[in-house]
Design an enzyme around this catalytic site. Structure first.
Site, PDB file in Angstrom:
ATOM      1  N   ASP A  61     -44.525  47.918 -15.049  1.00 40.03           N
ATOM      2  CA  ASP A  61     -43.802  48.004 -13.779  1.00 40.03           C
ATOM      3  C   ASP A  61     -43.010  46.759 -13.421  1.00 40.03           C
ATOM      4  O   ASP A  61     -42.655  46.561 -12.270  1.00 40.03           O
ATOM      5  CB  ASP A  61     -44.818  48.283 -12.666  1.00 40.03           C
ATOM      6  N   GLU A  90     -47.963  52.451 -20.499  1.00 42.52           N
ATOM      7  CA  GLU A  90     -48.648  52.280 -19.205  1.00 42.52           C
ATOM      8  C   GLU A  90     -47.864  52.989 -18.098  1.00 42.52           C
ATOM      9  O   GLU A  90     -47.439  52.401 -17.105  1.00 42.52           O
ATOM     10  CB  GLU A  90     -48.870  50.806 -18.836  1.00 42.52           C
ATOM     11  N   GLU A 110     -43.118  46.512  -7.655  1.00 45.97           N
ATOM     12  CA  GLU A 110     -43.629  47.209  -8.837  1.00 45.97           C
ATOM     13  C   GLU A 110     -43.770  48.714  -8.639  1.00 45.97           C
ATOM     14  O   GLU A 110     -43.501  49.485  -9.558  1.00 45.97           O
ATOM     15  CB  GLU A 110     -44.973  46.606  -9.273  1.00 45.97           C
ATOM     16  N   HIS A 146     -51.265  35.884  -8.003  1.00 42.35           N
ATOM     17  CA  HIS A 146     -49.823  35.650  -8.129  1.00 42.35           C
ATOM     18  C   HIS A 146     -48.975  36.669  -7.398  1.00 42.35           C
ATOM     19  O   HIS A 146     -47.778  36.502  -7.263  1.00 42.35           O
ATOM     20  CB  HIS A 146     -49.413  35.650  -9.615  1.00 42.35           C
ATOM     21  N   ARG A 176     -46.617  39.019  -5.390  1.00 34.74           N
ATOM     22  CA  ARG A 176     -45.568  38.740  -4.406  1.00 34.74           C
ATOM     23  C   ARG A 176     -46.035  39.030  -2.977  1.00 34.74           C
ATOM     24  O   ARG A 176     -45.766  38.244  -2.062  1.00 34.74           O
ATOM     25  CB  ARG A 176     -44.376  39.639  -4.756  1.00 34.74           C
ATOM     26  N   HIS A 189     -50.841  30.282 -11.713  1.00 37.55           N
ATOM     27  CA  HIS A 189     -49.521  30.757 -12.134  1.00 37.55           C
ATOM     28  C   HIS A 189     -48.496  29.636 -11.933  1.00 37.55           C
ATOM     29  O   HIS A 189     -48.642  28.814 -11.034  1.00 37.55           O
ATOM     30  CB  HIS A 189     -49.196  31.966 -11.248  1.00 37.55           C
TER      31      HIS A 189
HETATM   32  C1  UD1 Z   1     -43.671  38.934 -12.423  1.00 33.60           C
HETATM   33  C2  UD1 Z   1     -43.575  40.449 -12.187  1.00 33.60           C
HETATM   34  C3  UD1 Z   1     -44.947  40.977 -11.747  1.00 33.60           C
HETATM   35  C4  UD1 Z   1     -46.030  40.579 -12.740  1.00 33.60           C
HETATM   36  C5  UD1 Z   1     -46.004  39.066 -12.929  1.00 33.60           C
HETATM   37  C6  UD1 Z   1     -46.999  38.671 -14.000  1.00 33.60           C
HETATM   38  C7  UD1 Z   1     -41.506  41.448 -11.305  1.00 33.60           C
HETATM   39  C8  UD1 Z   1     -40.696  41.701 -10.108  1.00 33.60           C
HETATM   40  N1  UD1 Z   1     -42.633  40.722 -11.102  1.00 33.60           N
HETATM   41  O1  UD1 Z   1     -43.943  38.338 -11.167  1.00 33.60           O
HETATM   42  O2  UD1 Z   1     -44.888  42.398 -11.669  1.00 33.60           O
HETATM   43  O3  UD1 Z   1     -47.280  40.971 -12.215  1.00 33.60           O
HETATM   44  O4  UD1 Z   1     -44.691  38.665 -13.363  1.00 33.60           O
HETATM   45  O5  UD1 Z   1     -47.311  37.305 -13.954  1.00 33.60           O
HETATM   46  O6  UD1 Z   1     -41.158  41.852 -12.379  1.00 33.60           O
HETATM   47  N2  UD1 Z   1     -42.350  30.778 -13.590  1.00 33.60           N
HETATM   48  C9  UD1 Z   1     -42.226  29.716 -14.466  1.00 33.60           C
HETATM   49  N3  UD1 Z   1     -42.566  29.916 -15.776  1.00 33.60           N
HETATM   50  C10 UD1 Z   1     -43.044  31.081 -16.259  1.00 33.60           C
HETATM   51  C11 UD1 Z   1     -43.198  32.160 -15.353  1.00 33.60           C
HETATM   52  C12 UD1 Z   1     -42.826  32.005 -14.028  1.00 33.60           C
HETATM   53  O7  UD1 Z   1     -41.809  28.636 -14.083  1.00 33.60           O
HETATM   54  O8  UD1 Z   1     -43.345  31.177 -17.452  1.00 33.60           O
HETATM   55  C13 UD1 Z   1     -41.959  30.606 -12.164  1.00 33.60           C
HETATM   56  C14 UD1 Z   1     -40.417  30.488 -11.985  1.00 33.60           C
HETATM   57  O9  UD1 Z   1     -40.147  29.627 -10.915  1.00 33.60           O
HETATM   58  C15 UD1 Z   1     -40.023  31.929 -11.596  1.00 33.60           C
HETATM   59  C16 UD1 Z   1     -41.238  32.306 -10.728  1.00 33.60           C
HETATM   60  O10 UD1 Z   1     -42.366  31.736 -11.407  1.00 33.60           O
HETATM   61  O11 UD1 Z   1     -38.789  31.992 -10.910  1.00 33.60           O
HETATM   62  C17 UD1 Z   1     -41.450  33.772 -10.508  1.00 33.60           C
HETATM   63  O12 UD1 Z   1     -41.358  34.534 -11.716  1.00 33.60           O
HETATM   64  P1  UD1 Z   1     -41.013  36.124 -11.610  1.00 33.60           P
HETATM   65  O13 UD1 Z   1     -41.085  36.737 -12.965  1.00 33.60           O
HETATM   66  O14 UD1 Z   1     -39.751  36.335 -10.839  1.00 33.60           O
HETATM   67  O15 UD1 Z   1     -42.161  36.696 -10.676  1.00 33.60           O
HETATM   68  P2  UD1 Z   1     -43.728  36.786 -10.890  1.00 33.60           P
HETATM   69  O16 UD1 Z   1     -44.341  36.553  -9.550  1.00 33.60           O
HETATM   70  O17 UD1 Z   1     -44.136  35.957 -12.046  1.00 33.60           O
HETATM   71  N1  UDP Z   2     -53.767  35.910 -18.581  1.00 33.58           N
HETATM   72  C1  UDP Z   2     -53.571  34.896 -19.511  1.00 33.58           C
HETATM   73  N2  UDP Z   2     -53.660  33.585 -19.098  1.00 33.58           N
HETATM   74  C2  UDP Z   2     -53.941  33.258 -17.800  1.00 33.58           C
HETATM   75  C3  UDP Z   2     -54.096  34.301 -16.856  1.00 33.58           C
HETATM   76  C4  UDP Z   2     -54.007  35.616 -17.276  1.00 33.58           C
HETATM   77  O1  UDP Z   2     -53.345  35.154 -20.700  1.00 33.58           O
HETATM   78  O2  UDP Z   2     -54.007  32.061 -17.493  1.00 33.58           O
HETATM   79  C5  UDP Z   2     -53.643  37.320 -19.030  1.00 33.58           C
HETATM   80  C6  UDP Z   2     -54.764  38.260 -18.619  1.00 33.58           C
HETATM   81  O3  UDP Z   2     -55.803  38.268 -19.579  1.00 33.58           O
HETATM   82  C7  UDP Z   2     -54.054  39.605 -18.524  1.00 33.58           C
HETATM   83  C8  UDP Z   2     -52.626  39.234 -18.149  1.00 33.58           C
HETATM   84  O4  UDP Z   2     -52.496  37.831 -18.420  1.00 33.58           O
HETATM   85  O5  UDP Z   2     -54.004  40.276 -19.777  1.00 33.58           O
HETATM   86  C9  UDP Z   2     -52.355  39.499 -16.713  1.00 33.58           C
HETATM   87  O6  UDP Z   2     -51.128  38.935 -16.345  1.00 33.58           O
HETATM   88  P1  UDP Z   2     -50.747  38.628 -14.843  1.00 33.58           P
HETATM   89  O7  UDP Z   2     -51.975  38.502 -14.024  1.00 33.58           O
HETATM   90  O8  UDP Z   2     -49.789  37.497 -14.862  1.00 33.58           O
HETATM   91  O9  UDP Z   2     -49.895  39.930 -14.429  1.00 33.58           O
HETATM   92  P2  UDP Z   2     -50.297  41.412 -13.944  1.00 33.58           P
HETATM   93  O10 UDP Z   2     -51.273  41.993 -14.910  1.00 33.58           O
HETATM   94  O11 UDP Z   2     -50.836  41.288 -12.551  1.00 33.58           O
HETATM   95  O12 UDP Z   2     -48.979  42.135 -13.935  1.00 33.58           O
END
Ligand code: UD1
Ligand code: UDP
Length: 371
Positions: free
Chosen positions: A97, A119, A133, A210, A212, A243
Protein backbone atom coordinates in the site's frame (compact mmCIF):
# COMPACT_ATOMS: atom_id res chain seq x y z
CA UNK A 1 8.30 -16.74 -21.15
CA UNK A 2 6.79 -13.82 -19.23
CA UNK A 3 8.53 -10.46 -18.98
CA UNK A 4 8.14 -9.28 -15.38
CA UNK A 5 9.08 -5.97 -13.81
CA UNK A 6 9.14 -5.99 -9.98
CA UNK A 7 8.82 -2.50 -8.49
CA UNK A 8 9.49 -1.48 -4.90
CA UNK A 9 10.69 1.56 -3.00
CA UNK A 10 10.43 1.41 0.78
CA UNK A 11 11.84 -0.93 3.42
CA UNK A 12 8.68 -3.07 3.80
CA UNK A 13 8.15 -3.19 0.01
CA UNK A 14 11.65 -4.56 -0.38
CA UNK A 15 11.37 -7.14 2.43
CA UNK A 16 8.06 -8.42 1.05
CA UNK A 17 9.10 -8.37 -2.62
CA UNK A 18 12.52 -9.99 -2.02
CA UNK A 19 11.11 -13.54 -1.74
CA UNK A 20 9.15 -12.96 -4.99
CA UNK A 21 12.23 -11.64 -6.82
CA UNK A 22 14.32 -14.58 -5.62
CA UNK A 23 11.64 -17.12 -6.55
CA UNK A 24 11.21 -15.70 -10.07
CA UNK A 25 14.98 -15.75 -10.52
CA UNK A 26 14.92 -19.48 -9.72
CA UNK A 27 12.63 -20.03 -12.74
CA UNK A 28 14.59 -18.57 -15.69
CA UNK A 29 12.77 -20.79 -18.19
CA UNK A 30 9.52 -19.03 -17.31
CA UNK A 31 10.45 -15.48 -16.33
CA UNK A 32 12.57 -12.72 -17.79
CA UNK A 33 12.85 -10.57 -14.65
CA UNK A 34 13.86 -6.95 -14.16
CA UNK A 35 13.82 -5.04 -10.87
CA UNK A 36 13.09 -1.30 -10.63
CA UNK A 37 13.37 0.54 -7.31
CA UNK A 38 11.95 4.03 -6.90
CA UNK A 39 14.22 4.76 -3.95
CA UNK A 40 11.25 6.25 -2.02
CA UNK A 41 13.45 5.19 0.90
CA UNK A 42 17.20 5.37 0.40
CA UNK A 43 19.22 4.00 3.32
CA UNK A 44 16.41 1.79 4.63
CA UNK A 45 15.87 0.33 1.14
CA UNK A 46 19.57 -0.23 0.57
CA UNK A 47 19.77 -2.18 3.85
CA UNK A 48 17.25 -4.68 2.46
CA UNK A 49 18.80 -4.86 -1.01
CA UNK A 50 22.14 -5.82 0.52
CA UNK A 51 20.58 -8.29 2.99
CA UNK A 52 18.91 -10.20 0.12
CA UNK A 53 21.72 -9.52 -2.37
CA UNK A 54 19.37 -7.96 -4.91
CA UNK A 55 20.89 -5.55 -7.44
CA UNK A 56 18.19 -3.46 -9.15
CA UNK A 57 18.27 -2.98 -12.91
CA UNK A 58 16.79 0.51 -12.50
CA UNK A 59 17.09 2.89 -9.54
CA UNK A 60 15.05 6.11 -9.73
CA UNK A 61 16.69 7.44 -6.55
CA UNK A 62 13.79 9.82 -5.85
CA UNK A 63 14.04 10.30 -2.06
CA UNK A 64 14.42 13.79 -0.62
CA UNK A 65 14.33 14.82 3.02
CA UNK A 66 10.79 15.68 4.11
CA UNK A 67 9.32 14.57 0.76
CA UNK A 68 5.61 15.19 0.17
CA UNK A 69 3.19 12.56 -1.08
CA UNK A 70 2.79 14.48 -4.35
CA UNK A 71 6.57 14.53 -4.85
CA UNK A 72 6.88 10.77 -4.25
CA UNK A 73 3.94 10.14 -6.61
CA UNK A 74 5.07 12.35 -9.49
CA UNK A 75 8.77 11.48 -9.32
CA UNK A 76 8.01 7.77 -9.25
CA UNK A 77 5.53 8.01 -12.12
CA UNK A 78 7.88 10.10 -14.26
CA UNK A 79 10.72 7.71 -13.52
CA UNK A 80 8.78 4.52 -14.26
CA UNK A 81 7.28 5.86 -17.50
CA UNK A 82 10.35 5.49 -19.77
CA UNK A 83 11.29 2.16 -18.14
CA UNK A 84 7.90 0.68 -18.99
CA UNK A 85 8.03 2.19 -22.48
CA UNK A 86 11.42 0.57 -23.15
CA UNK A 87 10.95 -2.75 -21.34
CA UNK A 88 7.32 -3.45 -22.31
CA UNK A 89 6.82 -6.00 -19.50
CA UNK A 90 3.89 -8.43 -19.62
CA UNK A 91 3.56 -8.06 -15.85
CA UNK A 92 4.39 -5.39 -13.29
CA UNK A 93 4.45 -6.67 -9.68
CA UNK A 94 4.43 -4.62 -6.49
CA UNK A 95 3.26 -5.18 -2.93
CA UNK A 96 1.03 -3.59 -0.35
CA UNK A 97 0.00 0.00 0.00
CA UNK A 98 2.88 2.43 -0.34
CA UNK A 99 2.85 5.28 -2.81
CA UNK A 100 5.49 3.44 -4.84
CA UNK A 101 3.04 0.52 -5.17
CA UNK A 102 0.06 2.62 -6.24
CA UNK A 103 2.23 4.41 -8.80
CA UNK A 104 3.60 1.11 -10.15
CA UNK A 105 0.00 -0.06 -10.72
CA UNK A 106 -0.91 3.21 -12.42
CA UNK A 107 2.19 3.14 -14.64
CA UNK A 108 1.39 -0.46 -15.62
CA UNK A 109 -2.14 0.60 -16.55
CA UNK A 110 -0.88 3.50 -18.69
CA UNK A 111 1.43 1.11 -20.57
CA UNK A 112 -1.03 -1.74 -21.01
CA UNK A 113 0.92 -4.11 -18.77
CA UNK A 114 -0.87 -6.50 -16.42
CA UNK A 115 -0.42 -5.68 -12.74
CA UNK A 116 -0.01 -8.34 -10.05
CA UNK A 117 -0.74 -7.06 -6.54
CA UNK A 118 1.16 -8.83 -3.79
CA UNK A 119 -0.43 -8.42 -0.32
CA UNK A 120 -3.78 -7.45 -1.84
CA UNK A 121 -7.09 -6.92 -0.09
CA UNK A 122 -6.07 -5.42 3.27
CA UNK A 123 -8.69 -2.93 4.46
CA UNK A 124 -9.54 -0.87 7.52
CA UNK A 125 -12.70 0.48 5.88
CA UNK A 126 -11.68 4.08 6.64
CA UNK A 127 -10.32 5.75 3.48
CA UNK A 128 -8.24 8.17 5.56
CA UNK A 129 -6.77 5.70 8.07
CA UNK A 130 -4.05 4.70 7.52
CA UNK A 131 -3.36 7.74 5.35
CA UNK A 132 -2.66 7.49 2.46
CA UNK A 133 -2.23 3.71 2.52
CA UNK A 134 -5.94 2.75 2.64
CA UNK A 135 -6.60 4.83 -0.50
CA UNK A 136 -3.46 3.41 -2.13
CA UNK A 137 -4.91 -0.07 -1.51
CA UNK A 138 -8.31 0.78 -2.96
CA UNK A 139 -6.82 2.40 -6.07
CA UNK A 140 -4.30 -0.41 -6.55
CA UNK A 141 -7.08 -3.01 -6.37
CA UNK A 142 -8.95 -1.19 -9.16
CA UNK A 143 -5.81 -1.19 -11.33
CA UNK A 144 -4.72 -4.79 -10.70
CA UNK A 145 -5.19 -7.78 -13.00
CA UNK A 146 -4.24 -10.50 -10.50
CA UNK A 147 -4.53 -10.18 -6.72
CA UNK A 148 -2.47 -12.11 -4.16
CA UNK A 149 -4.27 -11.73 -0.80
CA UNK A 150 -2.31 -13.05 2.18
CA UNK A 151 -5.31 -14.34 4.16
CA UNK A 152 -8.91 -15.51 3.60
CA UNK A 153 -10.11 -12.25 5.20
CA UNK A 154 -8.17 -10.21 2.63
CA UNK A 155 -9.57 -12.40 -0.18
CA UNK A 156 -13.09 -11.78 1.14
CA UNK A 157 -12.42 -8.02 1.10
CA UNK A 158 -11.48 -8.24 -2.57
CA UNK A 159 -14.62 -10.21 -3.42
CA UNK A 160 -16.70 -7.63 -1.56
CA UNK A 161 -15.06 -5.01 -3.80
CA UNK A 162 -16.23 -6.88 -6.88
CA UNK A 163 -13.02 -8.74 -7.80
CA UNK A 164 -13.83 -12.06 -9.50
CA UNK A 165 -12.68 -15.39 -8.06
CA UNK A 166 -10.50 -16.16 -11.10
CA UNK A 167 -8.37 -13.06 -10.42
CA UNK A 168 -7.69 -13.96 -6.76
CA UNK A 169 -4.87 -16.27 -5.65
CA UNK A 170 -4.67 -16.80 -1.89
CA UNK A 171 -0.92 -16.84 -1.36
CA UNK A 172 -0.05 -16.05 2.26
CA UNK A 173 2.10 -13.06 3.05
CA UNK A 174 5.59 -13.06 1.57
CA UNK A 175 6.88 -11.41 4.75
CA UNK A 176 6.59 -14.81 6.43
CA UNK A 177 8.76 -16.33 3.66
CA UNK A 178 11.41 -13.72 4.46
CA UNK A 179 10.99 -14.05 8.23
CA UNK A 180 11.23 -17.84 8.42
CA UNK A 181 14.37 -17.89 6.30
CA UNK A 182 16.08 -15.28 8.45
CA UNK A 183 14.81 -16.43 11.87
CA UNK A 184 16.33 -19.90 11.38
CA UNK A 185 19.80 -18.55 10.59
CA UNK A 186 22.48 -18.12 13.25
CA UNK A 187 23.63 -14.53 13.60
CA UNK A 188 26.70 -13.03 15.24
CA UNK A 189 26.39 -9.26 15.66
CA UNK A 190 29.33 -7.07 14.69
CA UNK A 191 28.00 -3.85 16.21
CA UNK A 192 28.95 -3.81 19.96
CA UNK A 193 25.65 -2.10 20.87
CA UNK A 194 23.76 -4.96 19.30
CA UNK A 195 26.01 -7.55 20.96
CA UNK A 196 25.18 -5.98 24.31
CA UNK A 197 21.43 -5.80 23.62
CA UNK A 198 21.18 -9.36 22.28
CA UNK A 199 23.06 -10.82 25.25
CA UNK A 200 21.23 -8.77 27.91
CA UNK A 201 19.21 -11.20 30.08
CA UNK A 202 16.71 -8.54 31.18
CA UNK A 203 13.17 -8.45 29.71
CA UNK A 204 13.06 -6.37 26.52
CA UNK A 205 10.33 -4.11 25.16
CA UNK A 206 10.94 -3.63 21.42
CA UNK A 207 9.37 -0.47 20.00
CA UNK A 208 8.91 0.81 16.44
CA UNK A 209 6.74 3.70 15.30
CA UNK A 210 6.58 5.66 12.06
CA UNK A 211 2.97 5.95 10.84
CA UNK A 212 2.01 9.27 9.32
CA UNK A 213 -1.22 9.48 11.37
CA UNK A 214 0.88 9.11 14.56
CA UNK A 215 3.31 11.94 13.68
CA UNK A 216 3.34 14.70 16.31
CA UNK A 217 1.34 14.35 19.51
CA UNK A 218 0.21 10.68 19.18
CA UNK A 219 3.83 9.61 18.69
CA UNK A 220 4.84 11.81 21.62
CA UNK A 221 2.30 9.93 23.76
CA UNK A 222 3.78 6.58 22.63
CA UNK A 223 7.21 7.84 23.73
CA UNK A 224 5.92 8.93 27.14
CA UNK A 225 4.29 5.52 27.58
CA UNK A 226 7.58 3.74 26.86
CA UNK A 227 9.36 5.89 29.44
CA UNK A 228 6.67 5.27 32.05
CA UNK A 229 6.83 1.50 31.45
CA UNK A 230 10.61 1.46 31.86
CA UNK A 231 10.37 3.59 35.01
CA UNK A 232 7.70 1.32 36.48
CA UNK A 233 9.68 -1.88 35.74
CA UNK A 234 13.33 -1.34 36.78
CA UNK A 235 14.44 -4.63 35.16
CA UNK A 236 12.97 -3.81 31.73
CA UNK A 237 15.07 -2.47 28.84
CA UNK A 238 13.37 -0.70 25.91
CA UNK A 239 14.98 -1.00 22.49
CA UNK A 240 13.82 1.52 19.89
CA UNK A 241 15.27 1.23 16.36
CA UNK A 242 13.96 4.59 15.25
CA UNK A 243 12.89 5.43 11.71
CA UNK A 244 15.08 7.91 9.81
CA UNK A 245 12.22 10.37 9.35
CA UNK A 246 13.21 13.50 11.34
CA UNK A 247 9.56 13.96 12.41
CA UNK A 248 9.69 10.58 14.17
CA UNK A 249 12.89 11.50 15.96
CA UNK A 250 11.54 14.90 16.99
CA UNK A 251 8.45 13.29 18.50
CA UNK A 252 10.35 10.64 20.48
CA UNK A 253 13.45 12.54 21.62
CA UNK A 254 11.88 14.46 24.55
CA UNK A 255 10.64 11.31 26.28
CA UNK A 256 13.21 8.71 25.25
CA UNK A 257 16.62 10.36 24.96
CA UNK A 258 19.18 10.03 27.74
CA UNK A 259 17.56 7.17 29.71
CA UNK A 260 20.03 4.39 30.62
CA UNK A 261 17.51 1.63 29.93
CA UNK A 262 16.09 3.06 26.70
CA UNK A 263 18.28 2.17 23.72
CA UNK A 264 17.61 4.47 20.79
CA UNK A 265 19.35 2.73 17.90
CA UNK A 266 19.52 3.25 14.14
CA UNK A 267 17.16 1.33 11.82
CA UNK A 268 18.47 -2.20 11.78
CA UNK A 269 19.18 -4.39 8.80
CA UNK A 270 16.55 -7.09 8.40
CA UNK A 271 18.54 -9.97 9.91
CA UNK A 272 19.48 -8.19 13.17
CA UNK A 273 15.98 -6.72 13.44
CA UNK A 274 14.46 -10.21 13.30
CA UNK A 275 16.96 -11.28 15.99
CA UNK A 276 15.74 -8.37 18.14
CA UNK A 277 12.15 -9.50 17.61
CA UNK A 278 13.12 -13.04 18.63
CA UNK A 279 14.94 -11.75 21.72
CA UNK A 280 12.14 -9.38 22.78
CA UNK A 281 9.65 -10.07 25.56
CA UNK A 282 6.98 -7.75 24.22
CA UNK A 283 6.59 -5.58 21.11
CA UNK A 284 4.90 -2.16 20.87
CA UNK A 285 4.52 -0.98 17.27
CA UNK A 286 2.45 0.82 14.67
CA UNK A 287 4.18 -1.11 11.86
CA UNK A 288 2.26 -3.38 9.52
CA UNK A 289 5.11 -5.81 8.90
CA UNK A 290 6.05 -6.13 12.56
CA UNK A 291 2.39 -6.93 13.40
CA UNK A 292 2.61 -9.79 10.91
CA UNK A 293 5.96 -11.13 12.11
CA UNK A 294 5.34 -11.05 15.88
CA UNK A 295 2.67 -13.81 16.02
CA UNK A 296 4.88 -16.20 14.01
CA UNK A 297 7.63 -15.63 16.57
CA UNK A 298 5.28 -16.09 19.53
CA UNK A 299 5.73 -12.47 20.69
CA UNK A 300 2.80 -10.50 22.12
CA UNK A 301 2.33 -7.31 20.14
CA UNK A 302 0.58 -4.13 21.26
CA UNK A 303 -0.53 -2.17 18.20
CA UNK A 304 -0.26 1.61 18.72
CA UNK A 305 -2.98 2.52 16.23
CA UNK A 306 -6.70 3.29 16.24
CA UNK A 307 -7.48 0.81 13.44
CA UNK A 308 -5.78 -2.17 11.87
CA UNK A 309 -6.13 -3.87 8.50
CA UNK A 310 -4.56 -6.94 10.10
CA UNK A 311 -7.36 -8.35 12.30
CA UNK A 312 -6.00 -11.90 12.12
CA UNK A 313 -3.42 -11.42 14.91
CA UNK A 314 -6.07 -9.88 17.15
CA UNK A 315 -8.48 -12.74 16.45
CA UNK A 316 -5.69 -15.20 17.26
CA UNK A 317 -5.18 -13.43 20.62
CA UNK A 318 -1.53 -12.55 20.05
CA UNK A 319 -2.04 -8.87 19.12
CA UNK A 320 -4.00 -6.13 20.86
CA UNK A 321 -5.02 -2.73 19.50
CA UNK A 322 -4.03 -0.14 22.12
CA UNK A 323 -4.10 3.17 20.20
CA UNK A 324 -1.86 6.01 21.33
CA UNK A 325 -3.29 6.85 24.73
CA UNK A 326 -0.36 6.83 27.16
CA UNK A 327 -2.32 5.43 30.11
CA UNK A 328 -3.83 2.60 28.06
CA UNK A 329 -0.48 1.56 26.57
CA UNK A 330 1.14 1.59 30.02
CA UNK A 331 -1.74 -0.40 31.52
CA UNK A 332 -1.67 -3.09 28.80
CA UNK A 333 2.12 -3.43 28.83
CA UNK A 334 2.23 -3.50 32.65
CA UNK A 335 -0.40 -6.23 32.73
CA UNK A 336 1.71 -8.41 30.42
CA UNK A 337 4.99 -7.67 32.18
CA UNK A 338 3.60 -8.30 35.67
CA UNK A 339 1.26 -11.25 35.08
CA UNK A 340 2.91 -14.41 33.68
CA UNK A 341 -0.48 -16.01 32.99
CA UNK A 342 -1.70 -13.06 30.93
CA UNK A 343 1.65 -13.06 29.14
CA UNK A 344 1.48 -16.80 28.37
CA UNK A 345 -1.98 -16.40 26.81
CA UNK A 346 -0.64 -13.87 24.28
CA UNK A 347 2.81 -15.38 23.72
CA UNK A 348 1.71 -18.26 21.54
CA UNK A 349 3.32 -18.87 18.17
CA UNK A 350 0.60 -18.76 15.51
CA UNK A 351 0.92 -18.00 11.81
CA UNK A 352 -2.24 -16.36 10.57
CA UNK A 353 -0.34 -14.47 7.86
CA UNK A 354 1.46 -17.22 5.98
CA UNK A 355 3.40 -20.48 5.94
CA UNK A 356 6.59 -19.37 4.20
CA UNK A 357 5.57 -20.47 0.68
CA UNK A 358 3.77 -17.36 -0.57
CA UNK A 359 6.34 -16.49 -3.24
CA UNK A 360 6.11 -20.00 -4.72
CA UNK A 361 2.32 -19.68 -5.04
CA UNK A 362 2.70 -16.28 -6.69
CA UNK A 363 5.26 -17.61 -9.19
CA UNK A 364 3.08 -20.68 -9.88
CA UNK A 365 0.09 -18.45 -10.62
CA UNK A 366 2.12 -16.22 -12.93
CA UNK A 367 3.34 -19.25 -14.87
CA UNK A 368 -0.29 -20.05 -15.66
CA UNK A 369 -2.25 -16.79 -15.28
CA UNK A 370 -6.04 -16.83 -15.86
CA UNK A 371 -6.99 -16.08 -19.47
C1 UD1 B 1 6.57 5.07 3.90
C2 UD1 B 1 5.21 4.60 3.37
C3 UD1 B 1 4.49 3.82 4.48
C4 UD1 B 1 5.36 2.69 5.01
C5 UD1 B 1 6.70 3.27 5.46
C6 UD1 B 1 7.62 2.15 5.89
C7 UD1 B 1 3.94 5.98 1.78
C8 UD1 B 1 3.05 7.14 1.61
N1 UD1 B 1 4.38 5.76 3.04
O1 UD1 B 1 6.32 6.00 4.93
O2 UD1 B 1 3.29 3.26 3.95
O3 UD1 B 1 4.71 2.11 6.12
O4 UD1 B 1 7.31 3.96 4.36
O5 UD1 B 1 8.70 2.61 6.66
O6 UD1 B 1 4.24 5.30 0.84
N2 UD1 B 1 13.91 8.79 5.30
C9 UD1 B 1 15.29 8.78 5.17
N3 UD1 B 1 15.88 7.62 4.74
C10 UD1 B 1 15.20 6.49 4.46
C11 UD1 B 1 13.79 6.50 4.62
C12 UD1 B 1 13.16 7.66 5.01
O7 UD1 B 1 15.95 9.77 5.42
O8 UD1 B 1 15.81 5.48 4.09
C13 UD1 B 1 13.23 10.04 5.73
C14 UD1 B 1 13.26 11.15 4.63
O9 UD1 B 1 13.34 12.40 5.25
C15 UD1 B 1 11.87 10.99 3.97
C16 UD1 B 1 11.03 10.65 5.22
O10 UD1 B 1 11.86 9.78 6.00
O11 UD1 B 1 11.45 12.15 3.30
C17 UD1 B 1 9.70 10.00 4.95
O12 UD1 B 1 9.79 8.92 4.02
P1 UD1 B 1 8.45 8.48 3.21
O13 UD1 B 1 8.74 7.27 2.39
O14 UD1 B 1 7.86 9.65 2.49
O15 UD1 B 1 7.41 8.14 4.36
P2 UD1 B 1 7.42 7.02 5.47
O16 UD1 B 1 6.81 7.63 6.68
O17 UD1 B 1 8.76 6.39 5.55
N1 UDP C 1 12.36 -3.70 10.11
C1 UDP C 1 13.73 -3.73 9.88
N2 UDP C 1 14.55 -2.92 10.63
C2 UDP C 1 14.05 -2.09 11.60
C3 UDP C 1 12.65 -2.04 11.79
C4 UDP C 1 11.83 -2.86 11.03
O1 UDP C 1 14.22 -4.49 9.03
O2 UDP C 1 14.85 -1.39 12.24
C5 UDP C 1 11.48 -4.56 9.27
C6 UDP C 1 10.45 -5.39 10.01
O3 UDP C 1 10.98 -6.65 10.38
C7 UDP C 1 9.32 -5.51 9.00
C8 UDP C 1 9.44 -4.23 8.18
O4 UDP C 1 10.74 -3.69 8.46
O5 UDP C 1 9.51 -6.60 8.11
C9 UDP C 1 8.40 -3.24 8.55
O6 UDP C 1 8.67 -2.01 7.96
P1 UDP C 1 8.05 -0.65 8.49
O7 UDP C 1 7.65 -0.80 9.90
O8 UDP C 1 9.01 0.43 8.13
O9 UDP C 1 6.78 -0.45 7.52
P2 UDP C 1 5.28 -1.05 7.53
O10 UDP C 1 5.35 -2.54 7.63
O11 UDP C 1 4.55 -0.41 8.67
O12 UDP C 1 4.72 -0.58 6.22
Amino acid sequence: MQKVLCVFGTRPDAIKMAPVVLELLRRPAHFDLKVAVTGQHRQMLDQVLSAFEIVPDFDLNIMTQGQTLAQVTTRSLNGLDPILAAEKPDWVLAQGDTTTTFVAALAAFYHGAKFGHVEAGLRTGNPRDPFPEEMNRLLTTRLATLHFPPTPEAAANLKADGVGDAAIVLSGNTVIDALLEVAAKPYVPIDPILTEILSDPRPMLLVTTHRRENWGEPMGRIGVAVRQIVDAFPEVVAVVPWHLNPLVRAALTPSLAGHPRIKLIEPQEYVPFVKLEQKSTLILTDSGGVQEEAPSLGKPVLVARETTERPEGIAAGTAKLVGTDTALIVAEASHLLADPEAYAVMARAVSPYGDGHAAQRIADALEKPPT
